[in-house]
Design a protein around this motif. Structure first.
Motif, PDB file in Angstrom:
ATOM      1  N   LYS A 143     -37.172  10.749 -33.642  1.00  0.00           N
ATOM      2  CA  LYS A 143     -36.049  11.547 -34.123  1.00  0.00           C
ATOM      3  C   LYS A 143     -35.094  10.659 -34.903  1.00  0.00           C
ATOM      4  N   LEU A 144     -34.779  11.057 -36.134  1.00  0.00           N
ATOM      5  CA  LEU A 144     -33.834  10.328 -36.974  1.00  0.00           C
ATOM      6  C   LEU A 144     -32.642  11.232 -37.253  1.00  0.00           C
ATOM      7  N   VAL A 145     -31.461  10.770 -36.852  1.00  0.00           N
ATOM      8  CA  VAL A 145     -30.235  11.559 -36.985  1.00  0.00           C
ATOM      9  C   VAL A 145     -29.219  10.766 -37.805  1.00  0.00           C
ATOM     10  N   ASN A 146     -28.546  11.436 -38.740  1.00  0.00           N
ATOM     11  CA  ASN A 146     -27.442  10.780 -39.450  1.00  0.00           C
ATOM     12  C   ASN A 146     -26.208  11.661 -39.377  1.00  0.00           C
ATOM     13  N   ASP A 147     -25.023  11.056 -39.516  1.00  0.00           N
ATOM     14  CA  ASP A 147     -23.779  11.806 -39.389  1.00  0.00           C
ATOM     15  C   ASP A 147     -23.159  12.141 -40.738  1.00  0.00           C
ATOM     16  N   GLY A 148     -24.033  12.278 -41.751  1.00  0.00           N
ATOM     17  CA  GLY A 148     -23.547  12.631 -43.085  1.00  0.00           C
ATOM     18  C   GLY A 148     -23.357  14.125 -43.251  1.00  0.00           C
ATOM     19  N   VAL A 149     -23.115  14.525 -44.496  1.00  0.00           N
ATOM     20  CA  VAL A 149     -22.905  15.942 -44.818  1.00  0.00           C
ATOM     21  C   VAL A 149     -24.257  16.649 -44.872  1.00  0.00           C
ATOM     22  N   PRO A 150     -24.434  17.750 -44.150  1.00  0.00           N
ATOM     23  CA  PRO A 150     -25.714  18.470 -44.202  1.00  0.00           C
ATOM     24  C   PRO A 150     -26.068  18.877 -45.620  1.00  0.00           C
ATOM     25  N   VAL A 151     -27.334  18.772 -45.946  1.00  0.00           N
ATOM     26  CA  VAL A 151     -27.806  19.102 -47.287  1.00  0.00           C
ATOM     27  C   VAL A 151     -27.664  20.593 -47.565  1.00  0.00           C
ATOM     28  N   ASN A 152     -27.183  20.918 -48.758  1.00  0.00           N
ATOM     29  CA  ASN A 152     -27.097  22.319 -49.177  1.00  0.00           C
ATOM     30  C   ASN A 152     -28.355  22.656 -49.953  1.00  0.00           C
ATOM     31  N   TRP A 153     -29.283  23.369 -49.305  1.00  0.00           N
ATOM     32  CA  TRP A 153     -30.563  23.647 -49.938  1.00  0.00           C
ATOM     33  C   TRP A 153     -30.489  24.789 -50.946  1.00  0.00           C
TER      34      TRP A 153
ATOM     35  N   GLU B  91     -23.944  -0.558 -47.787  1.00  0.00           N
ATOM     36  CA  GLU B  91     -23.406   0.793 -47.944  1.00  0.00           C
ATOM     37  C   GLU B  91     -22.579   1.224 -46.733  1.00  0.00           C
ATOM     38  N   SER B  92     -22.256   0.268 -45.856  1.00  0.00           N
ATOM     39  CA  SER B  92     -21.439   0.536 -44.655  1.00  0.00           C
ATOM     40  C   SER B  92     -22.111   1.550 -43.721  1.00  0.00           C
ATOM     41  N   ILE B  93     -23.435   1.480 -43.646  1.00  0.00           N
ATOM     42  CA  ILE B  93     -24.188   2.372 -42.762  1.00  0.00           C
ATOM     43  C   ILE B  93     -24.756   1.551 -41.605  1.00  0.00           C
ATOM     44  N   GLU B  94     -24.456   1.969 -40.408  1.00  0.00           N
ATOM     45  CA  GLU B  94     -24.983   1.307 -39.221  1.00  0.00           C
ATOM     46  C   GLU B  94     -26.258   2.020 -38.771  1.00  0.00           C
ATOM     47  N   CYS B  95     -27.267   1.236 -38.441  1.00  0.00           N
ATOM     48  CA  CYS B  95     -28.519   1.825 -37.960  1.00  0.00           C
ATOM     49  C   CYS B  95     -28.707   1.467 -36.490  1.00  0.00           C
ATOM     50  N   LYS B  96     -28.752   2.487 -35.630  1.00  0.00           N
ATOM     51  CA  LYS B  96     -28.911   2.284 -34.193  1.00  0.00           C
ATOM     52  C   LYS B  96     -30.334   2.662 -33.784  1.00  0.00           C
ATOM     53  N   LEU B  97     -30.943   1.814 -32.963  1.00  0.00           N
ATOM     54  CA  LEU B  97     -32.289   2.080 -32.471  1.00  0.00           C
ATOM     55  C   LEU B  97     -32.249   2.376 -30.978  1.00  0.00           C
TER      56      LEU B  97
ATOM     57  N   GLY C 216     -21.063   5.315 -42.125  1.00  0.00           N
ATOM     58  CA  GLY C 216     -21.992   6.295 -41.570  1.00  0.00           C
ATOM     59  C   GLY C 216     -22.905   5.657 -40.542  1.00  0.00           C
ATOM     60  N   THR C 217     -23.620   6.491 -39.835  1.00  0.00           N
ATOM     61  CA  THR C 217     -24.532   6.010 -38.801  1.00  0.00           C
ATOM     62  C   THR C 217     -25.873   6.730 -38.899  1.00  0.00           C
ATOM     63  N   ILE C 218     -26.936   5.963 -38.811  1.00  0.00           N
ATOM     64  CA  ILE C 218     -28.286   6.505 -38.708  1.00  0.00           C
ATOM     65  C   ILE C 218     -28.832   6.069 -37.352  1.00  0.00           C
ATOM     66  N   THR C 219     -29.290   7.021 -36.569  1.00  0.00           N
ATOM     67  CA  THR C 219     -29.843   6.716 -35.252  1.00  0.00           C
ATOM     68  C   THR C 219     -31.313   7.107 -35.219  1.00  0.00           C
ATOM     69  N   ILE C 220     -32.159   6.179 -34.775  1.00  0.00           N
ATOM     70  CA  ILE C 220     -33.598   6.440 -34.671  1.00  0.00           C
ATOM     71  C   ILE C 220     -34.002   6.323 -33.210  1.00  0.00           C
ATOM     72  N   GLN C 221     -34.605   7.393 -32.697  1.00  0.00           N
ATOM     73  CA  GLN C 221     -35.021   7.431 -31.296  1.00  0.00           C
ATOM     74  C   GLN C 221     -36.516   7.708 -31.195  1.00  0.00           C
ATOM     75  N   THR C 222     -37.166   7.132 -30.194  1.00  0.00           N
ATOM     76  CA  THR C 222     -38.561   7.478 -29.920  1.00  0.00           C
ATOM     77  C   THR C 222     -38.695   7.869 -28.454  1.00  0.00           C
ATOM     78  N   SER C 223     -39.610   8.798 -28.194  1.00  0.00           N
ATOM     79  CA  SER C 223     -39.846   9.255 -26.832  1.00  0.00           C
ATOM     80  C   SER C 223     -41.257   9.830 -26.735  1.00  0.00           C
ATOM     81  N   PHE C 224     -41.672  10.169 -25.515  1.00  0.00           N
ATOM     82  CA  PHE C 224     -43.021  10.684 -25.278  1.00  0.00           C
ATOM     83  C   PHE C 224     -42.955  11.796 -24.242  1.00  0.00           C
ATOM     84  N   ASN C 225     -43.642  12.927 -24.519  1.00  0.00           N
ATOM     85  CA  ASN C 225     -43.571  14.061 -23.588  1.00  0.00           C
ATOM     86  C   ASN C 225     -44.941  14.621 -23.194  1.00  0.00           C
ATOM     87  N   ARG C 226     -45.967  13.759 -23.218  1.00  0.00           N
ATOM     88  CA  ARG C 226     -47.353  14.121 -22.861  1.00  0.00           C
ATOM     89  C   ARG C 226     -48.107  14.806 -23.992  1.00  0.00           C
ATOM     90  N   ASP C 227     -47.428  15.665 -24.735  1.00  0.00           N
ATOM     91  CA  ASP C 227     -48.103  16.368 -25.833  1.00  0.00           C
ATOM     92  C   ASP C 227     -48.005  15.613 -27.154  1.00  0.00           C
TER      93      ASP C 227
END
Length: 288
Positions: A77-87, A19-25, A61-72
């Motif tokens: 976090k999963l981010v994509n550069d597509g069209v925001p959903v119209n709810w 689908e021509s979608i790149e997934c970045k980790l 398109g691009t899907i980016t998946i990030q992980t992090s830790f902040n003590r709590d």
């Protein structure tokens, strides 16, 4: 968490590339989280489906998946550069289309993910801002507090031996012998067979903990064998072994309870590590 992400992205890579979608980790160092790995895999599958639906067909398109830790919390976090959903307008949402994904089902994907996160004592937040793309953040609040100690002792994991019984199903005798010898040296009890029908019969009458199943064999294919084993012995974990790039309906199989997929060729250390992780999860479930 990072291992689960890598596994699911690897399984989805063929579909995403088609689908021509790149997934970045962008995976940071995070502590171990206390979760049901199957359910978190389902969360990841639903979030990736949601992200795919936001990206227009025939557009890169691009899907980016990030992980992090902040003590709590451990955060994903999963981010994509597509069209925001119209709810507010389902028809408009559907009219925008997607990469083979019905975007009206978007809310269902997110609702499933949210429900699973809530059942794990976590949380999920959404941001659909055109300036910030589509963003979903998961918060895992049940994690190992001895983060540093875990990292230092990473090479001293407990092995779950004793009564663990493993079934190897492969039509190639060298693979059966290789895996059988490796598992027996580690202290596991091993059975082998070269066909899916016999594997189903063994799981019907024997207590088997894990089945390593060749996906492509003469006769029954791996998906049919998995479904039959899951029916006669739902407590048995099944892992596909395969050299193919894509398995049809892999999302559905994972949601049904398939433990994972090992790509050929693989190192024996990889399959031993996976076996130990499965048994650790089963042990922790019994303790709970």
């Amino acid at each position: 968490l990072n291992d689960l992400i890598k596994e699911i992205v690897d399984l989805q890579r063929f579909t995403l590339e088609k689908e021509s979608i790149e997934c970045k980790l962008k995976l940071g160092k995070v502590p171990e989280i206390f979760v049901d790995s199957r359910q978190i895999k389902e969360v990841l599958l639903n979030l990736i489906t949601h992200a795919r639906s936001a990206i227009k067909p025939n557009k890169k398109g691009t899907i980016t998946i990030q992980t992090s830790f902040n003590r709590d919390a451990v955060m994903l976090k999963l981010v994509n550069d597509g069209v925001p959903v119209n709810w507010e307008n389902g028809e408009e949402q559907k009219a925008k289309g997607s990469n083979g994904v019905d975007s009206v089902g978007n809310g269902i994907n997110l609702a499933i993910a949210y429900g699973i996160m809530q059942s794990h004592g976590g949380d999920m937040t959404l941001c659909h801002d055109p300036a910030r793309c589509n963003e979903v953040t998961l918060y895992f609040k049940r994690f190992n507090p001895a983060f540093d100690a875990v990292e230092k002792k990473e090479d001293k994991e407990m092995l779950y031996l004793g009564e663990v019984r493993i079934l190897i199903v492969d039509d190639e005798e060298p693979i059966r012998q290789f895996l059988s010898s490796a598992f027996e040296r580690m202290g596991y009890q091993v059975l082998t067979t070269d066909n899916g029908q016999e594997a189903i019969e063994i799981c019907t009458f024997e207590d088997i903990d894990i089945v390593f199943l060749d996906y492509l064999m003469p006769g029954y294919k791996g998906d049919a064998v998995f479904k039959s084993i899951h029916e006669v012995s739902p407590q048995t974990d099944v892992v596909f072994i395969t050299g193919v790039d894509s398995i049809p309906d892999i999302d559905k199989l994972l949601m049904m309870g398939l433990e994972g997929v090992l790509r050929k060729p693989f190192k024996i250390e990889t399959i031993i590590k996976l076996t130990n992780e499965i048994m650790a999860r089963r042990y922790n479930t019994l303790q709970d």
